[in-house]
Design a protein around this motif. Structure first.
Motif, PDB file in Angstrom:
ATOM      1  N   PRO A 260      42.050  42.312  30.682  1.00 24.80           N
ATOM      2  CA  PRO A 260      41.513  43.552  31.291  1.00 24.80           C
ATOM      3  C   PRO A 260      41.131  44.592  30.243  1.00 24.80           C
ATOM      4  N   ASN A 261      40.128  45.381  30.568  1.00 24.60           N
ATOM      5  CA  ASN A 261      39.651  46.485  29.718  1.00 24.60           C
ATOM      6  C   ASN A 261      39.250  46.009  28.316  1.00 24.60           C
ATOM      7  N   LYS A 262      38.817  44.771  28.225  1.00 27.75           N
ATOM      8  CA  LYS A 262      38.371  44.182  26.954  1.00 27.75           C
ATOM      9  C   LYS A 262      39.438  44.271  25.863  1.00 27.75           C
ATOM     10  N   SER A 263      40.694  44.240  26.265  1.00 27.68           N
ATOM     11  CA  SER A 263      41.783  44.346  25.293  1.00 27.68           C
ATOM     12  C   SER A 263      41.911  43.111  24.420  1.00 27.68           C
ATOM     13  N   GLY A 264      41.296  42.007  24.830  1.00 23.20           N
ATOM     14  CA  GLY A 264      41.375  40.779  24.044  1.00 23.20           C
ATOM     15  C   GLY A 264      40.264  40.642  23.014  1.00 23.20           C
ATOM     16  N   ILE A 265      39.333  41.597  22.980  1.00 19.28           N
ATOM     17  CA  ILE A 265      38.188  41.492  22.078  1.00 19.28           C
ATOM     18  C   ILE A 265      38.590  41.508  20.605  1.00 19.28           C
ATOM     19  N   PRO A 266      39.542  42.352  20.143  1.00 24.94           N
ATOM     20  CA  PRO A 266      39.936  42.294  18.724  1.00 24.94           C
ATOM     21  C   PRO A 266      40.442  40.912  18.320  1.00 24.94           C
ATOM     22  N   ALA A 267      41.284  40.305  19.167  1.00 22.83           N
ATOM     23  CA  ALA A 267      41.773  38.953  18.872  1.00 22.83           C
ATOM     24  C   ALA A 267      40.631  37.949  18.936  1.00 22.83           C
ATOM     25  N   PHE A 268      39.704  38.157  19.893  1.00 24.62           N
ATOM     26  CA  PHE A 268      38.528  37.277  19.996  1.00 24.62           C
ATOM     27  C   PHE A 268      37.705  37.324  18.717  1.00 24.62           C
ATOM     28  N   ASP A 269      37.445  38.517  18.214  1.00 27.84           N
ATOM     29  CA  ASP A 269      36.648  38.663  16.995  1.00 27.84           C
ATOM     30  C   ASP A 269      37.332  37.991  15.811  1.00 27.84           C
ATOM     31  N   PHE A 270      38.670  38.095  15.741  1.00 27.62           N
ATOM     32  CA  PHE A 270      39.403  37.479  14.635  1.00 27.62           C
ATOM     33  C   PHE A 270      39.292  35.961  14.678  1.00 27.62           C
ATOM     34  N   PHE A 271      39.605  35.352  15.824  1.00 26.98           N
ATOM     35  CA  PHE A 271      39.584  33.893  15.918  1.00 26.98           C
ATOM     36  C   PHE A 271      38.163  33.328  15.972  1.00 26.98           C
ATOM     37  N   HIS A 272      37.205  34.182  16.309  1.00 33.95           N
ATOM     38  CA  HIS A 272      35.813  33.749  16.277  1.00 33.95           C
ATOM     39  C   HIS A 272      35.246  33.822  14.867  1.00 33.95           C
ATOM     40  N   GLY A 273      35.865  34.664  14.022  1.00 37.00           N
ATOM     41  CA  GLY A 273      35.404  34.842  12.649  1.00 37.00           C
ATOM     42  C   GLY A 273      36.339  34.224  11.642  1.00 37.00           C
ATOM     43  N   THR A 274      36.975  35.083  10.839  1.00 35.85           N
ATOM     44  CA  THR A 274      37.837  34.610   9.750  1.00 35.85           C
ATOM     45  C   THR A 274      38.980  33.733  10.254  1.00 35.85           C
TER      46      THR A 274
END
Length: 301
Positions: A260-274
């Motif tokens: 909810p509320n895009k709270s998972g986006i920071p973790a998404f960006d991490f595992f999608h990147g580095t």
């Protein structure tokens, strides 16, 4: 008397220091030491070019892995690395290196393109020419083959991406459905109730696949399996493990989009990147474990 003993001790120490210094200078001035220093400088130059051109961390780590594989294959042959080039091979190897180094400014500006995959093999060819005539490369056969894994990885990415994109999306959708998520599949897109992902290159698992298969190749050069069926098992196990690891990664990414509320986006960006590199390293580790397990069984038989 004490003064005389002190002078003798100082003189002995100076003679010892000068002798050791002469031995050290003779050692670093021999051809093999200079050759190894040149190889180390070229390794640093190759790594720097990839870093300055902002290549993906996966590619930079993969390049380091291949350099490590080359070192391991030559580790027990260091006594044979005394350079014995012919005049022609020495001149040609020097020209190849001079040409490659002169391209540094252009390589730094050329961030995209296939050229980045060819730097390492060209360096190995030049080093081989500086060591032996072109017809006497038995010592460099395995290192050259390992270096070719880099351009081969680029070819694998281009050739397999259309298949891997859809296959990874399908397997991820099946896995999510098995976990109880209400999901739907549309081509390469996986849709969840409040999120979803689209599987594109390189998120299709090609990097995990390349890491795993390269690990098997390097291990086979260093610790060869005599039984071909075991080698085939190792390759199949590495491929299946790499695909499974990436399915788990895409599943995690898809789940993070539903928070909810895009709270998972920071973790998404991490595992999608580095953070995605962690999955490649796990796949490579498991591939190595599979190979060594089969090797142990073969040696125990």
């Amino acid at each position: 008397m004490a003064s005389t003993n002190s002078k003798l001790q100082i003189q002995t120490s100076l003679v010892f220091a000068i002798t050791r210094a002469n031995k050290f200078l003779r050692h670093i001035s021999n051809r093999r030491s200079l050759y190894l220093v040149l190889a180390a400088i070229l390794f640093c130059w190759n790594s720097s070019i990839l870093w300055f051109t902002h290549q993906t961390l996966d590619l930079q780590i993969f390049n380091l892995l291949l350099w490590l594989g080359v070192f391991i294959t030559l580790e027990d042959q260091l006594h044979n690395l005394w350079p014995k080039p012919s005049p022609a091979s020495f001149i040609f190897g020097s020209l190849v290196l001079a040409f490659l180094l002169s391209l540094s400014p252009w390589l730094i500006n050329e961030q995209d393109g296939y050229i980045k995959y060819l730097i390492f093999p060209v360096i190995l060819v030049a080093l081989a020419l500086l060591s032996r005539p072109a017809g006497n490369w038995q010592l460099f056969k395995k290192p050259l083959l390992i270096s070719l894994l880099l351009p081969l990885s680029g070819a694998i990415e281009i050739l397999t991406s259309p298949i891997l994109n859809r296959l990874t999306a399908l397997l991820t959708w099946v896995f999510l459905y098995g976990l109880g998520f209400q999901s739907s599949l549309s081509g390469k897109q996986i849709l969840l109730s409040s999120g979803g992902v689209t599987v594109e290159t390189p998120c299709n698992g090609v990097e995990q696949l390349v890491f795993s298969m390269s690990m098997i190749v390097i291990f086979h050069f260093v610790f060869p399996l005599d039984n071909r069926s075991n080698l085939l098992k190792a390759l199949i196990g590495a491929i299946l493990t790499a695909v499974l690891i990436n399915v788990l990664r895409i599943t995690l990414l898809a789940y993070l989009t539903t928070w909810p509320n895009k709270s998972g986006i920071p973790a998404f960006d991490f595992f999608h990147g580095t953070g995605g590199l962690l999955f490649s390293l796990v796949a490579a580790f498991l591939a190595g474990w599979i190979y060594l397990t089969l090797l142990d069984r073969e040696l125990a038989a």
